[in-house]
Every structure is written in structure tokens, then in C-alpha cells.
Design a protein around this motif. Structure first.
Motif, mmCIF file in Angstrom:
data_model
loop_
_atom_site.group_PDB
_atom_site.id
_atom_site.type_symbol
_atom_site.label_atom_id
_atom_site.label_comp_id
_atom_site.label_asym_id
_atom_site.label_seq_id
_atom_site.Cartn_x
_atom_site.Cartn_y
_atom_site.Cartn_z
ATOM 1 N N THR A 169 2.853 -9.343 -3.507
ATOM 2 C CA THR A 169 3.804 -8.380 -4.035
ATOM 3 C C THR A 169 3.912 -7.220 -3.064
ATOM 4 O OG1 THR A 169 4.265 -6.770 -5.773
ATOM 5 C CG2 THR A 169 1.953 -7.375 -5.443
ATOM 6 N N SER A 170 5.130 -6.719 -2.903
ATOM 7 C CA SER A 170 5.321 -5.564 -2.024
ATOM 8 C C SER A 170 4.972 -4.261 -2.747
ATOM 9 C CB SER A 170 6.772 -5.526 -1.532
ATOM 10 O OG SER A 170 7.650 -5.379 -2.637
ATOM 11 N N LYS A 171 4.690 -4.331 -4.048
ATOM 12 C CA LYS A 171 4.338 -3.141 -4.823
ATOM 13 C C LYS A 171 2.996 -3.353 -5.523
ATOM 14 C CE LYS A 171 9.155 -1.851 -5.711
ATOM 15 N NZ LYS A 171 10.180 -1.651 -6.768
ATOM 16 N N PRO A 172 1.908 -3.396 -4.746
ATOM 17 C CA PRO A 172 0.625 -3.760 -5.363
ATOM 18 C C PRO A 172 0.114 -2.754 -6.385
ATOM 19 C CG PRO A 172 0.329 -3.046 -3.080
ATOM 20 C CD PRO A 172 1.804 -3.185 -3.309
ATOM 21 N N LEU A 173 0.579 -1.506 -6.295
ATOM 22 C CA LEU A 173 0.129 -0.525 -7.302
ATOM 23 C C LEU A 173 0.768 -0.774 -8.660
ATOM 24 C CD1 LEU A 173 -0.124 3.025 -5.684
ATOM 25 C CD2 LEU A 173 -1.948 1.584 -6.589
ATOM 26 N N GLU A 174 1.902 -1.462 -8.669
ATOM 27 C CA GLU A 174 2.482 -1.877 -9.948
ATOM 28 C C GLU A 174 1.842 -3.216 -10.308
ATOM 29 O OE1 GLU A 174 6.744 -1.856 -10.048
ATOM 30 O OE2 GLU A 174 6.888 0.172 -9.271
ATOM 31 N N ALA A 175 0.577 -3.126 -10.680
ATOM 32 C CA ALA A 175 -0.205 -4.363 -10.830
ATOM 33 C C ALA A 175 0.054 -5.019 -12.182
ATOM 34 C CB ALA A 175 -1.684 -4.050 -10.677
ATOM 35 N N TRP A 176 -0.041 -6.308 -12.161
ATOM 36 C CA TRP A 176 0.069 -7.118 -13.369
ATOM 37 C C TRP A 176 -1.270 -7.080 -14.100
ATOM 38 C CZ3 TRP A 176 3.304 -8.843 -16.612
ATOM 39 C CH2 TRP A 176 3.082 -9.991 -17.384
ATOM 40 N N GLY A 263 1.973 -1.041 -20.488
ATOM 41 C CA GLY A 263 0.722 -1.158 -19.742
ATOM 42 C C GLY A 263 0.536 -2.487 -19.033
ATOM 43 N N GLU A 264 1.393 -3.471 -19.317
ATOM 44 C CA GLU A 264 1.224 -4.780 -18.661
ATOM 45 C C GLU A 264 1.425 -4.678 -17.149
ATOM 46 O OE1 GLU A 264 2.078 -8.212 -21.998
ATOM 47 O OE2 GLU A 264 3.553 -7.942 -20.403
ATOM 48 N N ILE A 265 2.358 -3.812 -16.730
ATOM 49 C CA ILE A 265 2.564 -3.566 -15.301
ATOM 50 C C ILE A 265 2.277 -2.087 -15.072
ATOM 51 C CG2 ILE A 265 4.209 -3.625 -13.394
ATOM 52 C CD1 ILE A 265 5.817 -5.685 -15.041
ATOM 53 N N SER A 266 1.217 -1.771 -14.349
ATOM 54 C CA SER A 266 0.828 -0.360 -14.300
ATOM 55 C C SER A 266 -0.188 -0.094 -13.197
ATOM 56 C CB SER A 266 0.228 0.048 -15.649
ATOM 57 O OG SER A 266 -0.914 -0.757 -15.944
ATOM 58 N N ARG A 267 -0.274 1.175 -12.828
ATOM 59 C CA ARG A 267 -1.341 1.599 -11.922
ATOM 60 C C ARG A 267 -2.695 1.465 -12.618
ATOM 61 N NH1 ARG A 267 2.020 7.080 -10.807
ATOM 62 N NH2 ARG A 267 3.804 6.117 -9.761
ATOM 63 N N ALA A 268 -2.721 1.669 -13.924
ATOM 64 C CA ALA A 268 -3.973 1.461 -14.662
ATOM 65 C C ALA A 268 -4.433 0.008 -14.522
ATOM 66 C CB ALA A 268 -3.781 1.820 -16.132
ATOM 67 N N ALA A 269 -3.483 -0.928 -14.512
ATOM 68 C CA ALA A 269 -3.847 -2.338 -14.332
ATOM 69 C C ALA A 269 -4.399 -2.571 -12.929
ATOM 70 C CB ALA A 269 -2.639 -3.233 -14.589
ATOM 71 N N PHE A 270 -3.885 -1.809 -11.954
ATOM 72 C CA PHE A 270 -4.455 -1.948 -10.608
ATOM 73 C C PHE A 270 -5.899 -1.456 -10.593
ATOM 74 C CE2 PHE A 270 -5.599 -0.320 -6.442
ATOM 75 C CZ PHE A 270 -5.505 -1.505 -5.718
ATOM 76 N N VAL A 271 -6.131 -0.288 -11.188
ATOM 77 C CA VAL A 271 -7.499 0.242 -11.246
ATOM 78 C C VAL A 271 -8.421 -0.763 -11.946
ATOM 79 C CG1 VAL A 271 -8.928 2.040 -12.298
ATOM 80 C CG2 VAL A 271 -6.794 2.663 -11.136
ATOM 81 N N ARG A 272 -7.947 -1.307 -13.052
ATOM 82 C CA ARG A 272 -8.759 -2.284 -13.770
ATOM 83 C C ARG A 272 -8.997 -3.548 -12.921
ATOM 84 N NH1 ARG A 272 -8.274 -5.367 -18.683
ATOM 85 N NH2 ARG A 272 -6.295 -6.195 -17.927
ATOM 86 N N SER A 273 -7.985 -3.922 -12.100
ATOM 87 C CA SER A 273 -8.122 -5.132 -11.279
ATOM 88 C C SER A 273 -9.248 -4.986 -10.260
ATOM 89 C CB SER A 273 -6.806 -5.451 -10.570
ATOM 90 O OG SER A 273 -6.622 -4.656 -9.405
ATOM 91 N N VAL A 274 -9.605 -3.734 -9.949
ATOM 92 C CA VAL A 274 -10.724 -3.476 -9.042
ATOM 93 C C VAL A 274 -12.043 -3.418 -9.818
ATOM 94 C CG1 VAL A 274 -11.752 -1.796 -7.460
ATOM 95 C CG2 VAL A 274 -9.272 -2.208 -7.417
#
Ligand SMILES: [Zn+2]
Length: 287
Positions: A169-176, A263-274
Motif C-alpha cells: 500500500t502506498s499509504k501504510p499509515l492508513e493501516a487495515w 477504526g478499521e482503517i486507521s493510524r491506530a490500526a498501524f500502531v496496533r500492527s506493530v
């Protein structure tokens, strides 16, 4: 017709059909790929009539699915109604989801449509190969966007082609919300060819990327660096994913995707993905 604009293009042995469709929330674009007798992914139900029309002159004889999401599996049943009982191969762990899902949240339905459930799918596993009549596709395990996601790879005339589904994805901060950052970085690197072979990235969404080696290397390196920042911030900062996302990324402005996707697509989801990478389905929402 369903009012799509359909664009076709050729990349080595692959034919790409890209469908663009206006929605109240913006333009929805999705692609499917054709190689030999095989169709890879089927798009979402809103493009169904256009997809059938595009394939009618030379229908596929088999369908491969990269993962379970509605913009990839939505038209399996429709294509079988039009073109006969095509064998449909899906990642083993996704079959139960594909065979039972007929509703998705409204914002997703606006873009991709509700999927039509389809039965009798055939499981495949990473490492399996599919001969499409000259071009052999290898199923490569590429989790990160969602667990058990698969990319299909073929080496043809000195060029590596990777059908990456939704991995890149070109927008990794908009994480799934089913993401795993470490797995995503590893999956990017797993697709890189050995030696100096060039790599063409053929994604479902967005344009074709001819310089796939640089693209995937840089994406993986970015994920590594950003994951380090998240871990450091978590060690001394707020505890919820959303609060951490605010601390790290608040300067970018409001998280619009978080608001419209619940919240399904979010910066919070990126933080959680880490901090808590998703490796089994179903996934919960980030906190
Ligand atoms: Zn997806």
C-alpha cells in the motif's frame, strides 16, 4: 453495465483489467489479472456486470484468490453462473470466511459492495504452483495486510512479476485492522528476486509499479523504521493504540479514515500492527 470505466493493460504474460467507479465517498478502483486460462481475483460485486462483459469473449477456466476480502472474492458466484462451474482456489484458512460472508460494513459496501457467498472452494497452500498454460504461478505466503494473504509470482523471460493483492500500500499509515507490520515488511522482502532480476509489482489497487525492487525494499525499510518509533513511544507514552497514534501522528491532522471506517482503517490500526500484530482471524478493532 454498472457504470464503470474499464482500462486494460498488458504486463508480460499478464492482462490487467482495472475498474474505476464513482461512489459518494470517492473513486473506487480495483483490478483483476488474467494469465492464460486463469483469472486472479474477481473484484467486488459493483463491477460484476462489467467484469462478465470483459471476460465473455474468452472466459477463464479457473479462478485463484489472493485473500478473503470482498473486493477480491465478490464475483466468484456471478462468474460461475455465467461461465460454468469454474474451479476456484483460495487460501486454506480463508475458505470458511469466503463461504459465509455476505455482509460487510456500510462504508466498505459503498466502495466494494457486499460479497456474494460462494461454496465449494478448493484450498491451496503457500508453495503450491499453478500452470496457467505456459506461465507457472507460485503461491507465496505474504501476510501483513491480513493473515494468510498470498501473492502469486512468476518469473518470465528474465523478469519477475508479483501479483501482490493488497500487500503493498502506498499509504501504510492508513493501516487495515488485520495488519501485522513486521510480517508485512518480511513479506515485501520475500517477494524480491535473487540477483539483478527486475520485479514488476501488479497490485489490485493503484498503478502497476515497474521498479518493484526499489519499491518493496523501501516500503519494508520504512516499516522497520516506523515500528521502532512506535515501540519507543509505547515504552514511555500512552497505552491505547489511538492515543499513541495521536502522539506520533497528530501533527498530520485528523485521522479521516479512522472516522469513516469506525477504526478499521486507521493510524491506530498501524500502531496496533506493530505492538500487537494480527496473526489470526477474526481480528478485533484497535483500542
Ligand atoms: Zn484486502
Amino acid at each position: 453495465m454498472s457504470g464503470c470505466t474499464v482500462e486494460g493493460s498488458v504486463h508480460g504474460p499478464f492482462h490487467r483489467l482495472s475498474f474505476l467507479r464513482g461512489t459518494p465517498m470517492g473513486v473506487a478502483q480495483m483490478s483483476v489479472y488474467r494469465v492464460g486460462d486463469t483469472l486472479i481475483d474477481t473484484g467486488g460485486t459493483p463491477i460484476g456486470p462489467d467484469l462478465v462483459a470483459a471476460l465473455a469473449g474468452d472466459p477463464p477456466r479457473r479462478i485463484l484468490l489472493t485473500h478473503q476480502h470482498e473486493d477480491h472474492v465478490g464475483n466468484v458466484a456471478l462468474l460461475r453462473r455465467h461461465f460454468g462451474a469454474l474451479p476456484v482456489h483460495a487460501p486454506r484458512q480463508h475458505i470458511v470466511i469466503i463461504e459465509s460472508t455476505t455482509r460487510v460494513p456500510d462504508y466498505r459496501a459503498a466502495f466494494w459492495g457486499h460479497p456474494e457467498a460462494s461454496r465449494g472452494l478448493l484450498p491451496y497452500d503457500p508453495g503450491d504452483e499453478f500452470d496457467t498454460g505456459g506461465t507457472v504461478l507460485e503461491a507465496v505466503l505474504t501476510p501483513g495486510h491480513t493473515p494468510h494473504h498470498v501473492a502469486f509470482v512468476a518469473n518470465v523471460s528474465g523478469v519477475r512479476y508479483a501479483l501482490t493483492g493488497d500487500l503493498y500500500t502506498s499509504k501504510p499509515l492508513e493501516a487495515w485492522y488485520e495488519s501485522a507490520a513486521e510480517d508485512m515488511a518480511a513479506s515485501h522482502r520475500r517477494l524480491l528476486p535473487k540477483g539483478s532480476m527486475p520485479l514488476v509489482v501488479l497490485p489490485t489497487h493503484g498503478r502497476v509499479k515497474e521498479d518493484g525492487v526499489t519499491l518493496l525494499r523501501e516500503a519494508a525499510d520504512w516499516l522497520d523504521r516506523e515500528a521502532e518509533r512506535v515501540v519507543r513511544a509505547a515504552a514511555s507514552g500512552p497505552t491505547s493504540h489511538r492515543a499513541l497514534a495521536g502522539t506520533l501522528y497528530g501533527h498530520l491532522g485528523p485521522d479521516v479514515a479512522d472516522a469513516y471506517s469506525g477504526g478499521e482503517i486507521s493510524r491506530a490500526a498501524f500502531v496496533r500492527s506493530v505492538l500487537a500484530p494480527v496473526r489470526t482471524l477474526p481480528a478485533s478493532l484497535p483500542t
